[in-house]
Design a protein around this motif. Sequence first.
Motif, PDB file in Angstrom:
ATOM      1  N   ASN A  46      -8.360   7.518 -11.578  1.00  0.00           N
ATOM      2  CA  ASN A  46      -7.141   7.816 -10.780  1.00  0.00           C
ATOM      3  C   ASN A  46      -6.128   6.775 -10.524  1.00  0.00           C
ATOM      4  OD1 ASN A  46      -7.820  10.551 -10.484  1.00  0.00           O
ATOM      5  ND2 ASN A  46      -9.161   9.931  -8.882  1.00  0.00           N
ATOM      6  N   ILE A  47      -6.306   5.634 -11.380  1.00  0.00           N
ATOM      7  CA  ILE A  47      -5.594   4.337 -11.184  1.00  0.00           C
ATOM      8  C   ILE A  47      -4.768   4.513 -12.560  1.00  0.00           C
ATOM      9  CG2 ILE A  47      -5.496   1.771 -10.966  1.00  0.00           C
ATOM     10  CD1 ILE A  47      -6.169   3.457  -8.514  1.00  0.00           C
ATOM     11  N   GLU A  97       2.105   7.326 -23.837  1.00  0.00           N
ATOM     12  CA  GLU A  97       1.607   8.350 -22.911  1.00  0.00           C
ATOM     13  C   GLU A  97       0.754   7.554 -21.769  1.00  0.00           C
ATOM     14  OE1 GLU A  97      -0.360  12.903 -22.599  1.00  0.00           O
ATOM     15  OE2 GLU A  97      -0.146  11.842 -24.592  1.00  0.00           O
ATOM     16  N   ALA A  98       1.031   8.036 -20.304  1.00  0.00           N
ATOM     17  CA  ALA A  98       0.438   7.462 -19.345  1.00  0.00           C
ATOM     18  C   ALA A  98      -0.977   7.536 -19.436  1.00  0.00           C
ATOM     19  CB  ALA A  98       0.860   8.164 -17.882  1.00  0.00           C
ATOM     20  N   VAL A  99      -2.041   6.502 -18.949  1.00  0.00           N
ATOM     21  CA  VAL A  99      -3.100   6.504 -19.140  1.00  0.00           C
ATOM     22  C   VAL A  99      -3.803   6.122 -17.853  1.00  0.00           C
ATOM     23  CG1 VAL A  99      -5.309   5.283 -20.174  1.00  0.00           C
ATOM     24  CG2 VAL A  99      -3.264   5.814 -21.521  1.00  0.00           C
ATOM     25  N   PHE A 132       0.611  -1.334   0.014  1.00  0.00           N
ATOM     26  CA  PHE A 132       0.202   0.010  -0.073  1.00  0.00           C
ATOM     27  C   PHE A 132       0.993   1.272   0.108  1.00  0.00           C
ATOM     28  CE2 PHE A 132      -2.513  -3.517   1.571  1.00  0.00           C
ATOM     29  CZ  PHE A 132      -3.855  -3.342   1.004  1.00  0.00           C
ATOM     30  N   TRP A 133       2.181   1.133  -0.181  1.00  0.00           N
ATOM     31  CA  TRP A 133       2.923   2.271  -0.137  1.00  0.00           C
ATOM     32  C   TRP A 133       3.422   2.950  -1.412  1.00  0.00           C
ATOM     33  CZ3 TRP A 133       5.868  -0.897   4.058  1.00  0.00           C
ATOM     34  CH2 TRP A 133       5.079  -1.143   5.165  1.00  0.00           C
ATOM     35  N   GLU A 134       2.927   2.424  -2.438  1.00  0.00           N
ATOM     36  CA  GLU A 134       3.368   2.921  -3.936  1.00  0.00           C
ATOM     37  C   GLU A 134       2.753   4.320  -3.996  1.00  0.00           C
ATOM     38  OE1 GLU A 134       6.047   1.516  -4.366  1.00  0.00           O
ATOM     39  OE2 GLU A 134       5.697  -0.609  -4.888  1.00  0.00           O
ATOM     40  N   GLU A 135       3.134   5.027  -5.241  1.00  0.00           N
ATOM     41  CA  GLU A 135       2.188   5.858  -5.512  1.00  0.00           C
ATOM     42  C   GLU A 135       0.787   5.723  -5.734  1.00  0.00           C
ATOM     43  OE1 GLU A 135       6.329   6.711  -6.812  1.00  0.00           O
ATOM     44  OE2 GLU A 135       4.938   5.001  -6.890  1.00  0.00           O
ATOM     45  N   PRO A 136      -0.002   6.611  -5.344  1.00  0.00           N
ATOM     46  CA  PRO A 136      -1.578   6.473  -5.231  1.00  0.00           C
ATOM     47  C   PRO A 136      -2.150   5.877  -6.427  1.00  0.00           C
ATOM     48  CG  PRO A 136      -1.240   8.552  -4.404  1.00  0.00           C
ATOM     49  CD  PRO A 136       0.339   8.095  -5.044  1.00  0.00           C
ATOM     50  N   GLN A 158      -4.103 -11.466  -7.776  1.00  0.00           N
ATOM     51  CA  GLN A 158      -5.364 -11.067  -8.448  1.00  0.00           C
ATOM     52  C   GLN A 158      -6.583 -11.611  -7.496  1.00  0.00           C
ATOM     53  OE1 GLN A 158      -5.905 -10.970 -13.027  1.00  0.00           O
ATOM     54  NE2 GLN A 158      -6.850 -12.651 -12.637  1.00  0.00           N
ATOM     55  N   GLU A 159      -6.486 -12.644  -7.223  1.00  0.00           N
ATOM     56  CA  GLU A 159      -7.721 -13.037  -6.392  1.00  0.00           C
ATOM     57  C   GLU A 159      -7.965 -12.354  -5.197  1.00  0.00           C
ATOM     58  OE1 GLU A 159      -7.169 -17.205  -5.900  1.00  0.00           O
ATOM     59  OE2 GLU A 159      -7.539 -17.855  -7.792  1.00  0.00           O
ATOM     60  N   GLN A 160      -6.956 -11.768  -4.729  1.00  0.00           N
ATOM     61  CA  GLN A 160      -6.935 -10.801  -3.314  1.00  0.00           C
ATOM     62  C   GLN A 160      -7.188  -9.451  -3.686  1.00  0.00           C
ATOM     63  OE1 GLN A 160      -3.250 -11.258  -0.961  1.00  0.00           O
ATOM     64  NE2 GLN A 160      -2.896 -13.254  -1.888  1.00  0.00           N
ATOM     65  N   LYS A 161      -7.747  -9.204  -4.966  1.00  0.00           N
ATOM     66  CA  LYS A 161      -8.234  -7.769  -5.587  1.00  0.00           C
ATOM     67  C   LYS A 161      -7.197  -7.100  -5.578  1.00  0.00           C
ATOM     68  CE  LYS A 161     -12.181  -9.495  -5.289  1.00  0.00           C
ATOM     69  NZ  LYS A 161     -12.920 -10.066  -6.404  1.00  0.00           N
ATOM     70  N   ALA A 162      -5.942  -7.219  -5.907  1.00  0.00           N
ATOM     71  CA  ALA A 162      -4.739  -6.530  -6.295  1.00  0.00           C
ATOM     72  C   ALA A 162      -5.220  -5.711  -7.512  1.00  0.00           C
ATOM     73  CB  ALA A 162      -3.511  -7.172  -6.459  1.00  0.00           C
ATOM     74  N   LEU A 163      -4.786  -4.417  -7.509  1.00  0.00           N
ATOM     75  CA  LEU A 163      -4.854  -3.536  -8.766  1.00  0.00           C
ATOM     76  C   LEU A 163      -4.019  -3.895  -9.842  1.00  0.00           C
ATOM     77  CD1 LEU A 163      -5.325   0.107  -7.049  1.00  0.00           C
ATOM     78  CD2 LEU A 163      -7.211  -1.226  -8.446  1.00  0.00           C
ATOM     79  N   ASN A 164      -2.913  -4.603  -9.449  1.00  0.00           N
ATOM     80  CA  ASN A 164      -1.949  -4.745 -10.298  1.00  0.00           C
ATOM     81  C   ASN A 164      -0.950  -5.865  -9.950  1.00  0.00           C
ATOM     82  OD1 ASN A 164       0.039  -3.089  -9.051  1.00  0.00           O
ATOM     83  ND2 ASN A 164      -1.334  -1.404  -9.642  1.00  0.00           N
TER      84      ASN A 164
END
Length: 305
Positions: free
Chosen positions: A205-206, A199-201, A49-53, A103-109
């Motif tokens: 906000n994710i 370019e970033a997408v 949980f400590w990466e960029e938002p 992924q099953e733990q609902k990780a965003l990536n």
Amino acid sequence: MNINPINEAEYYRDCTLCPRNCHANRSEGKTGYCRAGAGITAARAALHFWEEPCISGTRGSGTVFFSGCSLGCVYCQNYDISRNQAGKVISIGRLADIFLELQEQKALNINLVTPSHYVPSIVKAIEKGKAKGLCIPVVYNSSGYESVETLKLLEGSVDIYLPDFKYFGQELSYRYSGCRDYFEIASQSLKEMVRQTGEAVLEENIMKKGVIVRHLLLPGGLSDSKKVIKYLYNTYKDTIYISIMNQYTPLEQVKEYTEINRRVTKKEYEALVDYALDLGIENGFIQEGETASESFIPAFDYQGI
């Protein structure tokens, strides 16, 4: 995905995966600068949980910490795994399953931390994972000291690049990371990363694809840091995001480097942030509060491995 199948054993028999070009035969137990053999070695796989938002969000980033490192900074906060080699050897199949479990733990990536020296195996694990339903973005989280040829193996497998860009001048890069060519190598590798992702997408906000470049301010390093930030913005403008970090933590191994055996001051960090704002940087992240703490360093206890 890569069109041509990767034979990872070929890369490990005469290893040139990183810019050190050790030519170590890792398949026969020899190790090069990264201290890694041919087997994937990892020390932790968990929600982080400590990466960029835009990477962690509220659900967390599915982070896999690999052991070994081709750069080996003296001040590394992950020193126990980057140089002391804590970790457990796992198979490509197991790594693919770890991705799916996160992924099953609902990780965003899926967030691959210090993965450079295992790239051929990681590409195969991603392929296996996707064949079984892996569908969240893959983040490549590295020191920025990368071989362009190795990065090309990742095209189609990685959605987000999260590299450091540590130094501008040779003096600091040689003293703290043992290489004089850091800026030259990092510049070329960043160019390749941006070529692959564009370019970033962001959606809600994710981040879904793109590049975030991290720069860690070192004690007494303000002048060099300004040159890094200026280079990044002048070269890429708002195509990338720039994350300016103040979390430098002086650990036991830097005691002999007296000039960095302290935390960054508030004045130093504010001066760098003000400089970035004056340049016109809008796509960026800064850190607030007490981020320089050993409590932010995860436990490398083989969780999830």
